[in-house]
Design a protein around this motif. Structure first.
Motif, mmCIF file in Angstrom:
data_model
loop_
_atom_site.group_PDB
_atom_site.id
_atom_site.type_symbol
_atom_site.label_atom_id
_atom_site.label_comp_id
_atom_site.label_asym_id
_atom_site.label_seq_id
_atom_site.Cartn_x
_atom_site.Cartn_y
_atom_site.Cartn_z
ATOM 1 N N ALA A 160 0.859 -1.181 0.000
ATOM 2 C CA ALA A 160 0.000 0.000 0.000
ATOM 3 C C ALA A 160 0.898 1.234 0.000
ATOM 4 N N VAL A 161 0.782 2.051 -1.039
ATOM 5 C CA VAL A 161 1.620 3.242 -1.169
ATOM 6 C C VAL A 161 0.710 4.451 -1.370
ATOM 7 N N ARG A 162 0.882 5.440 -0.492
ATOM 8 C CA ARG A 162 0.022 6.627 -0.554
ATOM 9 C C ARG A 162 0.703 7.762 -1.296
ATOM 10 N N SER A 163 -0.073 8.433 -2.125
ATOM 11 C CA SER A 163 0.377 9.640 -2.808
ATOM 12 C C SER A 163 -0.756 10.655 -2.715
ATOM 13 N N GLY A 164 -0.603 11.609 -1.819
ATOM 14 C CA GLY A 164 -1.686 12.557 -1.588
ATOM 15 C C GLY A 164 -2.876 11.858 -0.973
ATOM 16 N N GLY A 165 -4.027 12.024 -1.614
ATOM 17 C CA GLY A 165 -5.251 11.405 -1.107
ATOM 18 C C GLY A 165 -5.575 10.077 -1.741
ATOM 19 N N VAL A 166 -4.606 9.497 -2.470
ATOM 20 C CA VAL A 166 -4.841 8.234 -3.192
ATOM 21 C C VAL A 166 -3.852 7.184 -2.707
ATOM 22 N N VAL A 167 -4.329 5.955 -2.590
ATOM 23 C CA VAL A 167 -3.482 4.836 -2.191
ATOM 24 C C VAL A 167 -3.478 3.799 -3.305
ATOM 25 N N ALA A 168 -2.281 3.325 -3.655
ATOM 26 C CA ALA A 168 -2.124 2.274 -4.651
ATOM 27 C C ALA A 168 -1.939 0.940 -3.944
ATOM 28 N N LEU A 169 -2.828 0.001 -4.221
ATOM 29 C CA LEU A 169 -2.774 -1.344 -3.649
ATOM 30 C C LEU A 169 -2.363 -2.321 -4.742
ATOM 31 N N ARG A 170 -1.314 -3.071 -4.484
ATOM 32 C CA ARG A 170 -0.816 -4.010 -5.491
ATOM 33 C C ARG A 170 -0.812 -5.414 -4.894
ATOM 34 N N TRP B 168 -9.299 -2.339 3.685
ATOM 35 C CA TRP B 168 -9.827 -1.345 2.757
ATOM 36 C C TRP B 168 -11.157 -1.825 2.190
ATOM 37 N N GLY B 169 -12.007 -0.880 1.878
ATOM 38 C CA GLY B 169 -13.191 -1.165 1.087
ATOM 39 C C GLY B 169 -12.897 -0.778 -0.344
ATOM 40 N N VAL B 170 -12.654 -1.770 -1.184
ATOM 41 C CA VAL B 170 -12.256 -1.511 -2.569
ATOM 42 C C VAL B 170 -13.465 -1.667 -3.487
ATOM 43 N N PRO B 171 -13.889 -0.606 -4.165
ATOM 44 C CA PRO B 171 -15.017 -0.713 -5.096
ATOM 45 C C PRO B 171 -14.669 -1.627 -6.268
ATOM 46 N N ALA B 172 -15.614 -2.434 -6.680
ATOM 47 C CA ALA B 172 -15.366 -3.361 -7.782
ATOM 48 C C ALA B 172 -15.098 -2.630 -9.093
ATOM 49 N N HIS B 173 -15.582 -1.393 -9.202
ATOM 50 C CA HIS B 173 -15.384 -0.626 -10.440
ATOM 51 C C HIS B 173 -14.099 0.195 -10.419
ATOM 52 N N ALA B 174 -13.286 0.032 -9.391
ATOM 53 C CA ALA B 174 -12.045 0.802 -9.314
ATOM 54 C C ALA B 174 -11.152 0.502 -10.513
ATOM 55 N N VAL C 22 -7.304 3.600 -4.794
ATOM 56 C CA VAL C 22 -8.480 3.872 -3.964
ATOM 57 C C VAL C 22 -8.232 5.143 -3.159
ATOM 58 N N PRO C 23 -9.285 5.825 -2.738
ATOM 59 C CA PRO C 23 -9.094 6.998 -1.870
ATOM 60 C C PRO C 23 -8.506 6.580 -0.530
ATOM 61 N N ALA C 24 -7.730 7.438 0.062
ATOM 62 C CA ALA C 24 -7.129 7.121 1.359
ATOM 63 C C ALA C 24 -8.194 6.869 2.412
ATOM 64 N N ASP C 25 -9.361 7.510 2.267
ATOM 65 C CA ASP C 25 -10.418 7.308 3.256
ATOM 66 C C ASP C 25 -11.193 6.009 3.033
ATOM 67 N N ALA C 26 -10.743 5.178 2.077
ATOM 68 C CA ALA C 26 -11.338 3.851 1.912
ATOM 69 C C ALA C 26 -10.830 2.875 2.972
ATOM 70 N N MET C 27 -9.837 3.311 3.782
ATOM 71 C CA MET C 27 -9.345 2.442 4.849
ATOM 72 C C MET C 27 -10.442 2.197 5.875
ATOM 73 N N LEU C 28 -10.560 0.947 6.307
ATOM 74 C CA LEU C 28 -11.535 0.559 7.322
ATOM 75 C C LEU C 28 -10.799 0.307 8.630
ATOM 76 N N GLY C 29 -11.022 1.160 9.604
ATOM 77 C CA GLY C 29 -10.268 1.064 10.843
ATOM 78 C C GLY C 29 -8.972 1.828 10.744
ATOM 79 N N GLU C 30 -8.083 1.584 11.702
ATOM 80 C CA GLU C 30 -6.813 2.288 11.745
ATOM 81 C C GLU C 30 -5.738 1.570 10.939
#
Length: 262
Positions: free
Chosen positions: A132-142, A173-179, A208-216
């Motif tokens: 998980a790598v954050r850039s601004g308000g976006v996180v890249a999940l690989r 994370w809550g990842v939308p299927a249409h991401a 995904v948006p950084a606020d897609a994280m569920l919990g801490e």
């Protein structure tokens, strides 16, 4: 009308007529899922303030058990959905909870990966290779998530990764299927219940948006131990699935370090 009466009607009207084709031809039970949504059963465990029935694990287990007697594939989909919703109820947005309660949102689990594991299938949910790598308000999940039920059919996935900044644990994370750049191979894996659309889901990466994280950040391991595993194992048992090598109580009691792959 009680959820039991509603369930009996849905099983007779929507699930039973297509159950044979679902199992024999491996068709995803879209009609059954739609009926569960339209009658409020997908939102069975969502709080009443968001339009759900406000019920819990015992009622979800009953729904899964009765559904499994008619269509095992639909029951498998419900197992993943209700487990994901248990996490969303605590950490998800009001909008998603409302969509689930309204029957417009099916969720699933994207937690297991190749090369992770320990004592059994359930222990594989306690660690992740997903970066998980954050850039601004976006996180890249690989990652390459495997054995995802309703892959390509669900509206979102409960997704695990390594923490963004915490030293250990998991992040969820809550990842939308249409991401963008979320890919499901056309040919499902040769695993899982026929008709359950169990397959691999690839993210190379998914944004995904950084606020897609569920919990801490890093707190996902505790959520998996305290919520995901108890719900998942209870619902599997309700469906009459083959007994897991670990039971929920054993997983919670055993030190995390002993479950991590060596």
């Amino acid at each position: 009308m009680s959820y039991r009466t509603t369930l009996a009607e849905v099983l007779t009207r929507a699930v039973a007529p297509c159950a044979e084709l679902t199992g024999a031809e491996g068709r995803f039970p879209r009609g059954a899922v739609t009926a569960f949504g339209a009658t409020g059963l997908l939102g069975l465990t969502v709080a009443t303030e968001f339009g759900g029935a406000g019920l819990g694990l015992p009622e979800a287990a009953e729904v899964v058990a009765r559904t499994a007697c008619v269509c095992p594939a639909t029951a498998t989909v419900l197992q993943a959905h209700y487990t994901a919703v248990a996490v969303i109820e605590s950490y998800g947005s009001a909008w998603v909870r409302g969509e689930i309660a309204a029957g417009r949102h099916l969720s699933s689990l994207a937690l297991a990966e190749d090369g992770t594991g320990g004592y059994g299938e359930e222990a594989q949910l306690l660690t992740s290779r997903c970066t998980a790598v954050r850039s601004g308000g976006v996180v890249a999940l690989r990652a390459r998530k495997r054995q995802v039920v309703a892959a390509g059919e669900a509206d979102s996935y409960l997704w695990s990764s390594r923490p963004l900044g915490a030293r250990d644990g998991l992040s969820l994370w809550g990842v939308p299927a249409h991401a963008p750049d979320l890919f499901v191979p056309a040919r499902p894996d040769a695993v899982g219940r026929s008709g359950s659309a169990t397959s691999t889901v690839l993210a190379d990466p998914v944004l995904v948006p950084a606020d897609a994280m569920l919990g801490e950040d890093g707190g996902g391991l505790d959520i998996v131990l305290r919520t995901v595993l108890p719900w998942l194992l209870e619902l599997r048992a309700a469906a009459g699935a083959e007994g897991p090598r670990l039971v929920a109580a054993d997983v919670v009691r055993r030190p995390v370090e002993s479950l991590a792959p060596s």
